[in-house]
Design a protein around this motif. Structure first.
Motif, short mmCIF file in Angstrom:
data_model
loop_
_atom_site.label_atom_id
_atom_site.label_comp_id
_atom_site.label_asym_id
_atom_site.label_seq_id
_atom_site.Cartn_x
_atom_site.Cartn_y
_atom_site.Cartn_z
N ARG A 44 -4.56 6.18 3.86
CA ARG A 44 -4.53 7.01 2.44
C ARG A 44 -3.64 8.59 2.84
NH1 ARG A 44 -7.09 4.60 -1.57
NH2 ARG A 44 -8.80 3.11 -0.86
N TYR A 104 7.50 9.65 -0.02
CA TYR A 104 6.16 8.84 -0.57
C TYR A 104 6.40 7.79 -1.53
CZ TYR A 104 1.56 8.25 -2.48
OH TYR A 104 0.08 7.73 -2.99
N CYS A 105 5.98 6.71 -1.29
CA CYS A 105 6.14 5.42 -2.23
C CYS A 105 4.71 5.12 -2.43
CB CYS A 105 7.02 4.51 -1.48
SG CYS A 105 8.65 4.93 -1.08
N ALA A 106 4.38 4.99 -3.83
CA ALA A 106 3.11 4.37 -4.22
C ALA A 106 2.91 3.01 -3.95
CB ALA A 106 2.59 4.95 -5.55
N SER A 107 1.93 2.34 -3.89
CA SER A 107 1.45 0.96 -4.02
C SER A 107 1.84 0.33 -5.12
CB SER A 107 0.07 0.88 -3.60
OG SER A 107 -0.45 -0.51 -3.89
N GLN A 117 0.80 -1.13 0.01
CA GLN A 117 -0.03 0.10 0.01
C GLN A 117 1.01 1.16 0.06
OE1 GLN A 117 -2.17 0.76 3.94
NE2 GLN A 117 -0.98 -0.79 4.53
N ASP A 118 0.31 2.49 -0.11
CA ASP A 118 1.25 3.69 -0.29
C ASP A 118 1.81 3.60 1.21
OD1 ASP A 118 -0.07 4.13 -2.54
OD2 ASP A 118 -1.50 5.67 -2.17
#
Length: 258
Positions: free
Chosen positions: A185, A169-172, A156-157
């Motif tokens: 979220r 920030y690392c996206a899913s 997940q993010d």
């Protein structure tokens, strides 16, 4: 005018050693962590290029999370490129909690604690690093005409701790639509809201809303419980300060007053 170009590839769990490039062109105005950037893991701080799928990385809200996928990109910067949105952001030594320069890709999301800005809003907002150019000593520049960038993906993010006290920030990286329990979220600020937040940071004259000193300690993160060391049976430490007359069964030489 030429724009930045990149060549991308990715690693799976069973990939070991140097990552291979797939030879596909990717978007130039992008995020990711420049090679050399250190990331907090269970084994302490590791350079991002040494991480592979399966490693446990420290996150802001979910403790240590397993890295699911790693994507590697080669970035090439034309010599005449001057547009800030196409250049990394340089964080000079000690501009945050970094003892050496740190580079942030222009579209790499970084966490900003709105509660520290007195703007009447609480919680974390994610803004692109390119907006930090001009804040304090931070500026748009490039470390070289070509360099490598790694992107990290989780179930997940996530917000992961990188050197300098920043949370990236690392996206899913999930490929299925199966729900994730306890999903958090993160709000990604639009340009107007992000500009207001950056203005508030500049008015404060520091970047404490962006960098956390507790996230910059270069120490291994133990997953095992830590118990206090107690003296052996029959051995008692001397009394507390101010209580010199408290009896002791035995005093080690180093405990005795000189």
């Amino acid at each position: 005018m030429l724009e930045l170009v990149s060549v991308s590839g990715y690693s799976k769990r069973d990939v070991k050693g140097p990552q291979a490039f797939a030879g596909k062109a990717a978007s130039a105005r992008r995020g990711g962590l420049l090679h050399g950037t250190k990331v907090s893991t269970t084994g302490g701080w590791k350079r991002v290029e040494r991480l592979v799928a399966g490693d446990l990385v420290r996150t802001l809200d979910h403790g240590f999370q397993e890295l699911r996928r790693v994507s590697v990109d080669r970035i090439v910067v034309p010599g005449d490129e001057r547009r800030s949105e196409h250049l990394p952001v340089l964080v000079p030594s000690r501009a945050a909690y970094n003892g050496r320069p740190v580079w942030l890709m222009p579209e790499q999301g970084v966490a900003l604690d709105q509660g520290k800005l007195a703007v009447g809003i609480e919680g974390i907002s994610v803004i692109p690093a390119r907006l930090l150019s001009g804040v304090g000593r931070l500026k748009s520049d490039t470390p070289a005409q070509s360099f490598d960038v790694t992107s990290l993906f989780f179930d997940q993010d996530e917000l992961v701790f990188i050197e300098g006290g920043f949370q990236a920030y690392c996206a899913s990286g999930r490929m299925s639509a199966a729900p994730v329990r306890n999903r958090v979220r993160y709000e990604v600020a639009d340009d107007e809201h992000a500009d207001l937040l950056i203005e508030a940071v500049e008015n404060r004259g520091d970047i404490s809303a962006l960098a956390n000193p507790l996230a910059a300690l270069p120490a291994p993160m133990s997953q095992e419980p830590i118990f206090p060391i107690r003296p052996s049976m029959g051995i008692r430490r001397p009394g507390r300060p101010g209580r010199p007359d408290v009896p002791a069964l035995f005093l080690r030489p180093e405990w005795k007053s000189q």
